[in-house]
Design an enzyme around this catalytic site. Structure first.
Site, short mmCIF file in Angstrom:
data_model
loop_
_atom_site.label_atom_id
_atom_site.label_comp_id
_atom_site.label_asym_id
_atom_site.label_seq_id
_atom_site.Cartn_x
_atom_site.Cartn_y
_atom_site.Cartn_z
N TYR A 95 0.84 -1.20 0.00
CA TYR A 95 0.00 0.00 0.00
C TYR A 95 0.87 1.25 0.00
CZ TYR A 95 0.76 0.87 5.05
OH TYR A 95 1.31 1.14 6.26
N CYS A 96 0.27 2.34 -0.42
CA CYS A 96 0.90 3.65 -0.34
C CYS A 96 -0.20 4.63 0.10
CB CYS A 96 1.55 4.06 -1.67
SG CYS A 96 0.40 4.28 -3.05
N ARG A 97 -0.15 5.86 -0.32
CA ARG A 97 -1.17 6.83 0.07
C ARG A 97 -2.46 6.61 -0.71
NH1 ARG A 97 -2.69 11.32 -2.25
NH2 ARG A 97 -3.88 12.84 -1.08
#
Length: 130
Positions: free
Chosen positions: A87-89
């Site tokens: 995941y990231c932002r």
């Protein structure tokens, strides 16, 4: 005119198909599935590919931080036999990281639905580095 419209339509179909295939190439894990997975203590690597500053401001419990642009240099720190949830932002950097992982033989890769923005929108807990 009809030929131009057909060409435009064909182009749109190709673009739509390509984007759909690209997004579907990695399985998606929902927030509730991830919470259940964490509670089951089933082996998993939760990979946050945001910057260290973003990670410090709040991350999902148990996540390791390897920025997406440094991932190729730190592949050895990941277990290729254990599922990796990325995941990231918002999803852009995670998609890049997923491509890097898969092109380097790490094939047990999933994507966290909604990324960090989705996690926070559901009011799920985050850890802060102090």
């Amino acid at each position: 005119m009809k030929a131009l419209l057909n060409a435009c339509l064909l182009t749109l179909i190709i673009l739509f198909t390509h984007s759909t295939v690209a997004k579907n190439s990695v399985p998606v894990v929902s927030q509730s599935e991830l919470v259940a997975w964490q509670q089951s203590e089933k082996p998993m690597q939760l990979l946050d590919v945001r910057t260290p500053a973003e990670f410090a401001q709040g991350h999902i419990k148990g996540a390791m931080n390897i920025p997406y642009d440094q991932l190729d240099q730190q592949l050895a720190s990941l277990d290729k036999d254990t599922e990796i949830v990325v995941y990231c932002r918002s999803g852009r950097r995670a998609a890049i990281a997923e491509d890097v992982l898969m092109s380097n033989g790490l094939l047990k890769v999933s994507h966290l639905e909604g990324d960090m923005l989705g996690w926070q929108a559901k009011g799920l807990p985050v850890e802060v580095v102090e």
